[in-house]
Design a protein around this motif. Structure first.
Motif, PDB file in Angstrom:
ATOM      1  N   THR A  63      23.213  51.147  75.411  1.00  0.00           N
ATOM      2  CA  THR A  63      22.987  52.764  75.256  1.00  0.00           C
ATOM      3  C   THR A  63      21.989  52.945  74.344  1.00  0.00           C
ATOM      4  OG1 THR A  63      25.407  53.227  75.392  1.00  0.00           O
ATOM      5  CG2 THR A  63      24.132  55.099  74.688  1.00  0.00           C
ATOM      6  N   THR A  90      20.823  58.049  78.588  1.00  0.00           N
ATOM      7  CA  THR A  90      21.818  59.113  79.109  1.00  0.00           C
ATOM      8  C   THR A  90      21.656  59.513  80.747  1.00  0.00           C
ATOM      9  OG1 THR A  90      20.496  61.010  78.307  1.00  0.00           O
ATOM     10  CG2 THR A  90      21.966  60.024  76.865  1.00  0.00           C
ATOM     11  N   SER A 110      15.124  63.873  76.587  1.00  0.00           N
ATOM     12  CA  SER A 110      16.445  63.039  76.236  1.00  0.00           C
ATOM     13  C   SER A 110      16.461  62.835  75.038  1.00  0.00           C
ATOM     14  CB  SER A 110      16.751  61.866  77.223  1.00  0.00           C
ATOM     15  OG  SER A 110      15.999  60.793  76.894  1.00  0.00           O
TER      16      SER A 110
END
Length: 313
Positions: A63, A90, A110
């Motif tokens: 992530t 994301t 983002s």
């Protein structure tokens, strides 16, 4: 490109070769230099989000990342090639891009931000999820200056940053730790630490000695069952609030919040500026090559994190 991926939900993560992604309109491609480990990464590999987010296999994990912009898609440009950036992956589909790969493509709107001068990319990579979680927990709960906060799971990335941010605003933090982490947590701003390795009674006794009526707020970063969460929540005063990041149901009579992260680029800017200025210490426990990610994920699953683990990509 090299990446750590799973072939199906529940499979063991492994090093694979996958095509290098190309940026779509409105995206940038980042040559990843560092990726940070979060529990969300192995939870994703287990299938925790398979029913809510479109996904593809092989599913590249990871992530949080930091690196340099390598290519820019069509459309308006927020960044330039060569910019040092950090952020969170994301955009769906899940697995198309992940931080545990040599390249990642993310939308320019983002949670991605420039790395300020003086902040190492290694440190920037460790900030997005842990830092945003800590900051948004404080902004979304009743924890205010002058109040008291019990943090369970304080020694991990989120807990370490939460302790600092809360202490900076005048909150008295009691950090529940395991082992010899007391000195480090006090250096980060905790007014008291309690080693829970000897059992839950030690924590209850310590909290009651300090605050006979209970603490104003609890943030529980570790409990995965209602009984454990309820035992910690019993240390909160009447009218206080208990927050969980693990989706655990609260016992009756407790003001409860099930935290859900909503990161933004603006918040990443704030966190990076604080870290670059020395106002926020980002605890990095281990730096490992990407090839070691499967073993590190297994270790993280077992619990007991002491700061952040980052991978060199």
């Amino acid at each position: 490109m090299r990446a750590i991926a799973v072939s199906t939900f529940g499979a063991e993560p492994c090093l694979v070769e996958v095509p290098k992604p190309g940026p779509a309109a409105g995206e940038v491609r980042v040559k990843v230099e560092y990726a940070a480990l979060n529990p969300l990464d192995w939870q994703t590999g287990d299938g925790a989000r398979d029913e809510t987010v479109p996904h593809v296999f092989p599913l590249v994990l990871g992530t949080d990342f930091a690196g340099r912009v390598d290519m820019i898609g069509s459309g308006d440009n927020t960044f330039r090639v060569g910019d040092p950036v950090f952020g969170r992956v994301t955009a769906p589909p899940l697995g198309r891009c992940g931080a545990y790969g040599e390249y990642v493509c993310v939308p320019q709107d983002s949670p991605i931000a420039l790395v300020p001068s003086g902040l190492p990319l290694q440190v920037a990579a460790a900030l997005p999820t842990a830092g945003s979680t800590a900051a948004q927990i404080l902004s979304s709960t009743a924890v205010r200056s002058g109040l008291t906060l019990l943090v369970v799971g304080a020694t991990g990335g989120v807990g370490s940053l939460l302790t600092q941010l809360a202490a900076a605003r005048g909150t008295a933090v009691v950090a529940a730790v395991r082992g010899d982490e007391g000195r480090r947590m006090r250096a980060l701003g905790a007014i008291a630490t309690v080693d829970t390795a000897s059992g839950p009674e030690a924590l209850e006794t310590a909290v009651r000695d300090l605050y006979p009526d209970g603490v104003d707020a609890l943030v529980d970063l570790v409990s995965t069952d209602t009984a454990s969460f309820a035992a910690y929540a019993a240390l909160v005063r009447d009218g206080g609030v208990a927050v969980t990041t693990r989706g655990v149901a609260a016992p009756r009579g407790i003001a409860w919040a099930d935290f859900r992260l909503a990161p933004t680029a603006a918040l990443l800017d704030e966190l990076a500026s604080a870290a670059a200025g020395g106002e926020l210490t980002v605890p990095i426990d281990m730096e490992l090559p990407l090839e070691k990610a499967p073993q590190a994920l297994a270790q993280n699953r077992a619990g007991g994190a002491r700061g952040k683990t980052v991978f060199t990509v």
